[in-house]
Design an enzyme around this catalytic site. Structure first.
Site, mmCIF file in Angstrom:
data_model
loop_
_atom_site.group_PDB
_atom_site.id
_atom_site.type_symbol
_atom_site.label_atom_id
_atom_site.label_comp_id
_atom_site.label_asym_id
_atom_site.label_seq_id
_atom_site.Cartn_x
_atom_site.Cartn_y
_atom_site.Cartn_z
ATOM 1 N N LYS A 1 -59.021 89.599 -55.922
ATOM 2 C CA LYS A 1 -59.852 88.616 -55.508
ATOM 3 C C LYS A 1 -58.968 87.156 -56.067
ATOM 4 O O LYS A 1 -58.764 87.146 -57.247
ATOM 5 C CB LYS A 1 -60.948 88.539 -56.303
ATOM 6 C CG LYS A 1 -62.030 87.369 -56.206
ATOM 7 C CD LYS A 1 -63.381 87.405 -57.016
ATOM 8 C CE LYS A 1 -63.833 86.223 -57.223
ATOM 9 N NZ LYS A 1 -65.194 86.245 -57.831
ATOM 10 N N ASP B 1 -64.255 78.460 -57.910
ATOM 11 C CA ASP B 1 -65.702 79.124 -57.440
ATOM 12 C C ASP B 1 -66.865 78.222 -57.994
ATOM 13 O O ASP B 1 -67.140 78.202 -58.987
ATOM 14 C CB ASP B 1 -65.738 80.543 -57.995
ATOM 15 C CG ASP B 1 -67.338 81.153 -57.845
ATOM 16 O OD1 ASP B 1 -67.791 80.464 -56.868
ATOM 17 O OD2 ASP B 1 -67.679 82.190 -58.271
ATOM 18 N N LYS C 1 -73.204 76.611 -58.932
ATOM 19 C CA LYS C 1 -73.198 76.908 -60.317
ATOM 20 C C LYS C 1 -73.622 75.719 -61.003
ATOM 21 O O LYS C 1 -73.385 74.391 -60.616
ATOM 22 C CB LYS C 1 -71.669 77.345 -60.732
ATOM 23 C CG LYS C 1 -71.327 78.804 -60.292
ATOM 24 C CD LYS C 1 -69.974 79.108 -60.950
ATOM 25 C CE LYS C 1 -69.630 80.515 -60.543
ATOM 26 N NZ LYS C 1 -70.548 81.386 -60.673
ATOM 27 N N ARG D 1 -67.020 89.433 -53.686
ATOM 28 C CA ARG D 1 -67.164 90.678 -52.871
ATOM 29 C C ARG D 1 -67.067 90.880 -51.468
ATOM 30 O O ARG D 1 -66.526 91.361 -50.627
ATOM 31 C CB ARG D 1 -68.697 91.498 -53.150
ATOM 32 C CG ARG D 1 -69.815 90.723 -52.594
ATOM 33 C CD ARG D 1 -71.163 90.936 -53.494
ATOM 34 N NE ARG D 1 -70.912 90.584 -54.954
ATOM 35 C CZ ARG D 1 -71.862 90.812 -55.667
ATOM 36 N NH1 ARG D 1 -73.138 91.532 -55.343
ATOM 37 N NH2 ARG D 1 -72.098 90.582 -56.999
HETATM 38 N N1 BES Z 1 -66.536 84.470 -60.294
HETATM 39 C C1 BES Z 1 -68.062 84.829 -60.683
HETATM 40 C C2 BES Z 1 -68.078 85.901 -61.757
HETATM 41 C C3 BES Z 1 -67.455 85.474 -62.941
HETATM 42 C C4 BES Z 1 -68.664 84.973 -64.167
HETATM 43 C C5 BES Z 1 -66.363 85.371 -63.501
HETATM 44 C C6 BES Z 1 -68.274 84.490 -65.415
HETATM 45 C C7 BES Z 1 -65.927 85.020 -64.767
HETATM 46 C C8 BES Z 1 -66.799 84.629 -65.526
HETATM 47 C C9 BES Z 1 -68.629 85.392 -59.584
HETATM 48 O O1 BES Z 1 -68.346 84.882 -58.145
HETATM 49 C C10 BES Z 1 -70.127 85.082 -59.411
HETATM 50 O O2 BES Z 1 -70.401 83.917 -59.362
HETATM 51 N N2 BES Z 1 -70.837 86.271 -59.453
HETATM 52 C C11 BES Z 1 -72.415 85.891 -59.727
HETATM 53 C C12 BES Z 1 -72.984 87.118 -58.846
HETATM 54 C C13 BES Z 1 -74.240 86.989 -58.686
HETATM 55 C C14 BES Z 1 -74.702 85.586 -57.850
HETATM 56 C C15 BES Z 1 -75.151 88.179 -57.976
HETATM 57 C C16 BES Z 1 -72.782 86.181 -61.006
HETATM 58 O O3 BES Z 1 -72.260 86.995 -61.854
HETATM 59 O O4 BES Z 1 -73.501 85.492 -61.488
HETATM 60 ZN ZN ZN Z 2 -66.383 84.215 -58.131
HETATM 61 MN MN MN Z 3 -69.102 83.389 -57.626
#
Ligand code: BES
Ligand code: ZN
Ligand code: MN
Length: 489
Positions: free
Chosen positions: A254, A259, A266, A340
């Site tokens: 990935k 992000d 976020k 994903r």
């Molecule tokens: N890149 C993030 C996950 C992440 C969080 C990596 C903290 C490193 C540190 C991922 O893309 C994400 O935002 N995931 C979400 C998924 C949710 C929306 C189902 C998450 O983990 O909050």
């Molecule tokens: Zn991410």
């Molecule tokens: Mn994300």
């Protein structure tokens, strides 16, 4: 690019010790027996080492502790570092000792008297790994480390062992640089250019641009990047060091260069950490670099999906339905569950094109894995026990924390969509597992597969044994070892 320090291996020459500048290092075990190098230092300091070893501090010292004698009389050196280390120590302890020495170095020269320590190469490897420093954006001149020399009883043998390890250290440094780099520098274009430059090392590098990705039907991946001014890309790196007709192992990463969450934005606090959201792609790239540098006798293909997840008028909206390369449709409920989506298309492409013997994907995929495992272990998900066990053994051998998590169709109901074949989020419960279940839908029956959720381990806030704070390079060593142990005959 940050490169590991060069360590020169030389025949032990006791007569060079008195005049050696900087730091002189000796290893002494709990039995307090001095090897030839330590004896010479002891003689030059008129018994200084014996007195140190007889003292309370040495008695209380644990394996790997360093007791330093500064400005030793009778020697040109600034310091003698006495490392308490057993002759029969573990690989991990030897690396930790080397790392501790790197941490102390400053700008000085270092002369390591390794005698005939069986893990001398590991000491050098630990030194190299811990000598990392990410400095390109500091105006202050970077500190230049002095030369590092390791004297040994069989320097040629040692150099032969250390060669492939130096390749791995360079792979780790490459990964750390990519992960530490801010997103205004490491754009998708810049990332791809750094990978294309690895053609010099004998890797075949191919870059698929947006038009080709659209042609291939990689709409999930494109949907993540469509809000950004930076073009989405897939980069394919091939190392063919094995038999000409042998199917490769595929590594998929990935590579979200930043992000923001997209329209499902976020919160501001901590968003800067999302520069590391390309960590999976960073590890894949570092492994490929290490394989090329050490000319591994295996066929491995690395594929990375490079995108930026931004909110804008062209960004994907929550509720959009997008068709994957595989043909399944996805209702994108949350644009922040983007990793994903990127992986789904690249995983499918990797299997269609390369028919790999196995697939390992790496991703900073879920915050939930950090809640579950913290920063000590990556989450390991797999559809194949033997493949998974081989990876876990490799990770253990490298002291890279990895813990297997379950997959099960029981979780699939969380991904049901009213309007499409699936939705991209499964709600709060078991967030890392439902992400794994989502990915598994894009793995063909019979393809051994491992998903590594490295959100907690790719970058950390405080330093670890083998790395300063920031990018760790977690996984480069484990994957390199897995390939060396299982794919190189
Ligand atoms: N890149 C993030 C996950 C992440 C969080 C990596 C903290 C490193 C540190 C991922 O893309 C994400 O935002 N995931 C979400 C998924 C949710 C929306 C189902 C998450 O983990 O909050
Ligand atoms: Zn991410
Ligand atoms: Mn994300």
């Amino acid at each position: 690019m940050t490169t590991p320090p060069e360590i020169t291996f030389a025949e032990t020459d006791l007569d060079q010790i008195a005049a050696a500048p900087g730091r002189v290092v000796v290893f002494i075990g709990a039995d307090a027996r001095l090897d030839a190098g330590a004896r010479r230092v002891n003689k030059l300091t008129r018994g200084g080492i014996m007195r140190l070893v007889a003292g309370e501090k040495f008695a209380k010292a644990k394996d790997g502790d360093i007791l330093s004698v500064t400005y030793p009389m009778g020697m040109a050196a600034d310091a003698v570092d006495v490392v308490r280390l057993e002759k029969r120590c573990s690989v991990e302890e030897a690396r930790a000792a080397g790392a501790a020495l790197a941490k102390m170095q400053g700008e000085q020269a270092v002369l390591i008297l390794s005698g005939n320590h069986k893990h001398a190469a590991e000491i050098a490897f630990g030194f190299a790994l811990r000598a990392y420093d990410f400095g390109p954006h500091k105006s202050e001149e970077p500190k230049t480390r002095g030369p590092v020399t390791m004297m040994a009883s069989k320097p040629e043998e040692l150099a032969a062992k250390a060669g492939p390890m130096a390749a791995v250290a360079e792979g780790v440094f490459f990964t750390r640089d990519l992960v530490n780099e801010p997103a205004n520098i490491l754009t998708t274009d810049d990332f791809a250019a750094r990978l294309a430059a690895m053609q010099e090392l004998g890797l075949e590098v191919e870059i698929l641009e947006e038009a080709e990705l659209a042609e291939l039907g990689m709409n999930l991946l494109l949907s993540v990047g469509q809000g950004s001014a930076s073009p989405s890309k897939v980069v394919i790196m091939r190392w063919n060091g094995g038999a000409a007709d042998a199917a490769p192992l595929a590594l998929v990463g990935k590579g979200v260069v930043f992000d923001t969450g997209g329209i499902s934005l976020k919160p501001a606090a901590g968003m800067e950490d999302m520069t590391m959201d390309m960590g999976g792609a960073g590890v894949v790239s570092g492994v490929m670099r290490a394989l090329a540098l050490r000319k591994a006798k295996a066929n491995v293909v690395g594929l990375v999906g490079l995108v930026e997840n931004m909110p804008s008028s062209t960004a994907t909206r929550p509720g959009d339905v997008v068709k994957s390369m595989k043909g399944d449709t996805v209702e994108i409920i949350n644009t922040d569950a983007e990793g994903r989506l990127v992986l789904a298309d690249v995983l499918w492409y990797a299997q269609e094109r390369f028919e790999p013997t196995g697939v390992i994907n790496l991703a900073t995929l879920t915050g939930a894995i950090i809640i579950g495992l913290g920063h000590e272990n990556a989450g390991v998900f797999s559809n194949d026990d033997a493949f998974c066990d081989a990876f876990l053994a490799a990770a253990k051998g490298e002291a890279e924390g990895a813990w297997r998590m379950p997959l099960s169709p029981a979780y699939d109901k969380q991904l049901k969509s009213r309007v499409a074949d699936m939705k991209n989020v499964g709600g709060r419960p078991a967030g890392s597992i439902t992400a794994g279940q989502f990915l598994q839908r894009f793995i063909k029956d019979g393809t051994p597969w491992i998903h590594l959720d490295i959100a907690g381990v790719a970058s950390v806030k405080s330093d670890t044994t083998l790395a300063p704070a920031g990018a760790t390079g977690w996984g480069v060593r484990a994957l390199n070892r897995l390939i060396a142990d299982k794919y190189e005959g």
